[in-house]
Scaffold this motif. Structure first.
Motif, PDB file in Angstrom:
ATOM      1  N   GLY A   1       1.035  -1.269   0.052  1.00 25.20           N
ATOM      2  CA  GLY A   1      -0.116   0.033   0.124  1.00 25.20           C
ATOM      3  C   GLY A   1       0.700   1.228   0.090  1.00 25.20           C
ATOM      4  O   GLY A   1       0.297   2.540  -0.343  1.00 25.20           O
ATOM      5  N   ASP A   2       1.998   1.192   0.421  1.00 23.10           N
ATOM      6  CA  ASP A   2       2.917   2.325   0.293  1.00 23.10           C
ATOM      7  C   ASP A   2       3.219   2.776  -1.040  1.00 23.10           C
ATOM      8  O   ASP A   2       3.107   2.133  -2.097  1.00 23.10           O
ATOM      9  CB  ASP A   2       4.351   2.019   0.885  1.00 23.10           C
ATOM     10  CG  ASP A   2       4.590   1.791   2.611  1.00 23.10           C
ATOM     11  OD1 ASP A   2       3.114   2.351   3.194  1.00 23.10           O
ATOM     12  OD2 ASP A   2       5.554   1.430   2.957  1.00 23.10           O
TER      13      ASP A   2
ATOM     14  N   TYR B   1       5.126  -5.104  -7.206  1.00 24.13           N
ATOM     15  CA  TYR B   1       4.470  -6.315  -6.804  1.00 24.13           C
ATOM     16  C   TYR B   1       5.615  -7.336  -6.381  1.00 24.13           C
ATOM     17  O   TYR B   1       6.935  -7.328  -6.992  1.00 24.13           O
ATOM     18  CB  TYR B   1       3.443  -6.982  -7.517  1.00 24.13           C
ATOM     19  CG  TYR B   1       3.874  -7.446  -9.186  1.00 24.13           C
ATOM     20  CD1 TYR B   1       4.165  -9.207  -9.125  1.00 24.13           C
ATOM     21  CD2 TYR B   1       4.387  -6.695 -10.127  1.00 24.13           C
ATOM     22  CE1 TYR B   1       4.604  -9.605 -10.396  1.00 24.13           C
ATOM     23  CE2 TYR B   1       4.645  -7.125 -11.141  1.00 24.13           C
ATOM     24  CZ  TYR B   1       4.676  -8.692 -11.559  1.00 24.13           C
ATOM     25  OH  TYR B   1       5.313  -9.081 -12.637  1.00 24.13           O
ATOM     26  N   VAL B   2       5.536  -8.591  -5.909  1.00 22.52           N
ATOM     27  CA  VAL B   2       6.348  -9.451  -5.786  1.00 22.52           C
ATOM     28  C   VAL B   2       5.935 -10.700  -6.759  1.00 22.52           C
ATOM     29  O   VAL B   2       4.920 -11.211  -6.794  1.00 22.52           O
ATOM     30  CB  VAL B   2       6.172 -10.297  -3.974  1.00 22.52           C
ATOM     31  CG1 VAL B   2       7.310 -11.309  -3.924  1.00 22.52           C
ATOM     32  CG2 VAL B   2       6.586  -9.031  -3.313  1.00 22.52           C
TER      33      VAL B   2
ATOM     34  N   THR C   1       2.472   2.441  -6.469  1.00 22.32           N
ATOM     35  CA  THR C   1       1.938   1.754  -5.014  1.00 22.32           C
ATOM     36  C   THR C   1       2.775   0.079  -5.234  1.00 22.32           C
ATOM     37  O   THR C   1       2.741  -0.470  -6.440  1.00 22.32           O
ATOM     38  CB  THR C   1       0.495   1.455  -5.103  1.00 22.32           C
ATOM     39  OG1 THR C   1      -0.167   2.969  -5.222  1.00 22.32           O
ATOM     40  CG2 THR C   1      -0.060   0.790  -3.906  1.00 22.32           C
ATOM     41  N   PHE C   2       2.889  -0.387  -4.168  1.00 21.29           N
ATOM     42  CA  PHE C   2       3.478  -1.629  -3.720  1.00 21.29           C
ATOM     43  C   PHE C   2       2.403  -2.321  -3.646  1.00 21.29           C
ATOM     44  O   PHE C   2       1.509  -2.323  -2.233  1.00 21.29           O
ATOM     45  CB  PHE C   2       4.590  -1.541  -2.773  1.00 21.29           C
ATOM     46  CG  PHE C   2       5.063  -2.939  -2.411  1.00 21.29           C
ATOM     47  CD1 PHE C   2       4.999  -3.917  -3.467  1.00 21.29           C
ATOM     48  CD2 PHE C   2       5.262  -3.360  -1.003  1.00 21.29           C
ATOM     49  CE1 PHE C   2       5.790  -4.977  -2.924  1.00 21.29           C
ATOM     50  CE2 PHE C   2       5.741  -4.491  -0.614  1.00 21.29           C
ATOM     51  CZ  PHE C   2       5.947  -5.560  -1.820  1.00 21.29           C
ATOM     52  N   GLY C   3       1.657  -3.244  -4.268  1.00 20.24           N
ATOM     53  CA  GLY C   3       0.608  -4.126  -4.054  1.00 20.24           C
ATOM     54  C   GLY C   3       0.847  -5.393  -3.923  1.00 20.24           C
ATOM     55  O   GLY C   3       1.599  -5.863  -4.329  1.00 20.24           O
ATOM     56  N   ARG C   4      -0.220  -6.309  -3.518  1.00 20.81           N
ATOM     57  CA  ARG C   4      -0.440  -7.571  -3.495  1.00 20.81           C
ATOM     58  C   ARG C   4      -0.467  -8.327  -4.735  1.00 20.81           C
ATOM     59  O   ARG C   4       0.143  -9.469  -4.991  1.00 20.81           O
ATOM     60  CB  ARG C   4      -1.080  -8.236  -2.329  1.00 20.81           C
ATOM     61  CG  ARG C   4      -0.841  -7.790  -0.599  1.00 20.81           C
ATOM     62  CD  ARG C   4      -1.664  -8.460   0.175  1.00 20.81           C
ATOM     63  NE  ARG C   4      -1.331  -7.885   1.368  1.00 20.81           N
ATOM     64  CZ  ARG C   4      -0.610  -8.750   2.344  1.00 20.81           C
ATOM     65  NH1 ARG C   4      -0.029  -9.775   1.803  1.00 20.81           N
ATOM     66  NH2 ARG C   4      -0.367  -8.146   3.502  1.00 20.81           N
ATOM     67  N   SER C   5      -1.252  -7.782  -5.503  1.00 17.11           N
ATOM     68  CA  SER C   5      -1.658  -8.435  -6.682  1.00 17.11           C
ATOM     69  C   SER C   5      -2.028  -6.970  -7.611  1.00 17.11           C
ATOM     70  O   SER C   5      -2.137  -5.965  -7.067  1.00 17.11           O
ATOM     71  CB  SER C   5      -2.891  -9.190  -6.695  1.00 17.11           C
ATOM     72  OG  SER C   5      -3.973  -8.733  -6.274  1.00 17.11           O
ATOM     73  N   PHE C   6      -2.389  -7.463  -9.026  1.00 18.71           N
ATOM     74  CA  PHE C   6      -2.810  -6.404  -9.894  1.00 18.71           C
ATOM     75  C   PHE C   6      -4.207  -5.890  -9.299  1.00 18.71           C
ATOM     76  O   PHE C   6      -4.519  -4.925 -10.060  1.00 18.71           O
ATOM     77  CB  PHE C   6      -3.010  -7.011 -11.276  1.00 18.71           C
ATOM     78  CG  PHE C   6      -1.408  -7.569 -11.665  1.00 18.71           C
ATOM     79  CD1 PHE C   6      -0.389  -6.568 -12.019  1.00 18.71           C
ATOM     80  CD2 PHE C   6      -1.370  -8.762 -11.689  1.00 18.71           C
ATOM     81  CE1 PHE C   6       0.788  -6.816 -12.489  1.00 18.71           C
ATOM     82  CE2 PHE C   6       0.045  -9.438 -12.196  1.00 18.71           C
ATOM     83  CZ  PHE C   6       0.866  -8.471 -12.365  1.00 18.71           C
ATOM     84  N   ALA C   7      -5.051  -6.569  -8.467  1.00 17.78           N
ATOM     85  CA  ALA C   7      -6.093  -6.068  -8.051  1.00 17.78           C
ATOM     86  C   ALA C   7      -6.116  -4.930  -7.208  1.00 17.78           C
ATOM     87  O   ALA C   7      -6.967  -4.261  -6.922  1.00 17.78           O
ATOM     88  CB  ALA C   7      -7.052  -7.133  -7.322  1.00 17.78           C
TER      89      ALA C   7
END
Length: 286
Positions: free
Chosen positions: A209-210, A245-246, A229-235
């Motif tokens: 979220g950062d 993303y990772v 943004t640093f997100g968990r997924s493309f969503a």
């Protein structure tokens, strides 16, 4: 029992080169399981050949034999080798840098030079331009079939002496900036895959979220700079927005949601392509 033989080249499938390699392997052992990793490595791109091996090899069973041929130096004095990895798999390849990512990320425990007096396709001695067929496919098939042992490949070499491509390690500097390389592309979707491990990224205190400032350079030329943004997924991003993303190798990736980041900004890969990431003010897209 035969082990798997997995082939990778920059030959493409538009002519008979790959088929010839399959034919040699089947002639050694008609029951040998043969698979293709990819034959679409860009011509002469040893770096990408090295990375695609690293991307794939850990998901195959122990004692699988990989035959990787990206060989712009064919016919020169570069060595032909078989490397044994720390995960007990084998790679048959020219010693030209193809083992770089495997050595640095997985580990190589032993290397042997291929003795072409015994490990070369019979009646091919006058050919110096198709070692993929005459040396690598033949040796790989014999090794995977148990016709020869690893020790029978040839003389042992020092692991520290194998050729490595220039490859800077990712780092976190004193200002909290994470530095790394753009190692490879997720080709079909145009995402950038970096060499920055998730653990290093999180060590910088960055959380999902950062908002982050991302700078990409090729040598001394800045190619891209923006906030994402640093997100968990493309969503976690809107259509057309960039995000960090990772990826599936637990390393930092850069993407555009349902777009090609590489195409949009003409980003390449390799040691000269560098990325820097640091915290930035939160940006809200309207």
């Amino acid at each position: 029992m035969s082990k798997n033989l997995v082939l990778q080249t920059d030959f493409g499938l538009c002519d008979g080169a790959v088929s010839a390699m399959h034919g040699v392997a089947i002639s050694v052992n008609p029951q040998l399981p043969i698979f293709n990793l990819t034959h679409e490595i860009p011509q002469f791109n040893i770096w990408e050949g090295s990375y695609r091996l690293y991307q794939t090899i850990s998901y195959w069973p122990e004692e699988t034999v990989f035959c990787s041929v990206v060989d712009p130096g064919v016919g020169t004095d570069r060595l032909s080798v078989v490397a044994k990895t720390s995960e007990n798999q084998y790679i048959v390849t020219p010693d030209n840098g193809t083992l770089t990512h495997i050595k640095q990320n997985i580990g190589i425990v032993a290397v042997r030079e291929i003795d072409e007096k015994v490990n070369r396709l019979p009646r091919s001695g006058d050919s110096y331009t198709f070692h993929g067929r005459d040396v690598y496919a033949y040796t790989g098939a014999r090794l995977a079939s148990g016709i020869i042992s690893f020790e029978e490949v040839g003389r042992e070499l020092n692991v520290d002496d194998i050729v490595e491509l220039e490859h800077e390690q990712p780092q976190l500097d004193g200002a909290g900036v994470v530095h790394g390389n753009v190692d490879i592309l997720d080709v079909r979707f145009g995402n950038l895959w970096t060499n920055i491990e998730r653990e290093l990224f999180l060590k910088a205190g960055i959380k999902y979220g950062d908002a982050l400032e991302v700078t990409i350079s090729n040598g001394n030329q800045q190619v891209y700079k923006n906030i994402m943004t640093f997100g968990r997924s493309f969503a976690d991003s809107r259509l057309g927005e960039p995000l960090l993303y990772v990826n599936s190798l637990d390393k930092l990736g850069v993407a555009i949601n349902q777009g090609s980041f590489a195409d949009a900004y003409r980003i390449g890969t390799g040691a000269s392509w560098r990325i820097a990431v640091r915290r930035a003010p939160k940006v809200i897209y309207s």
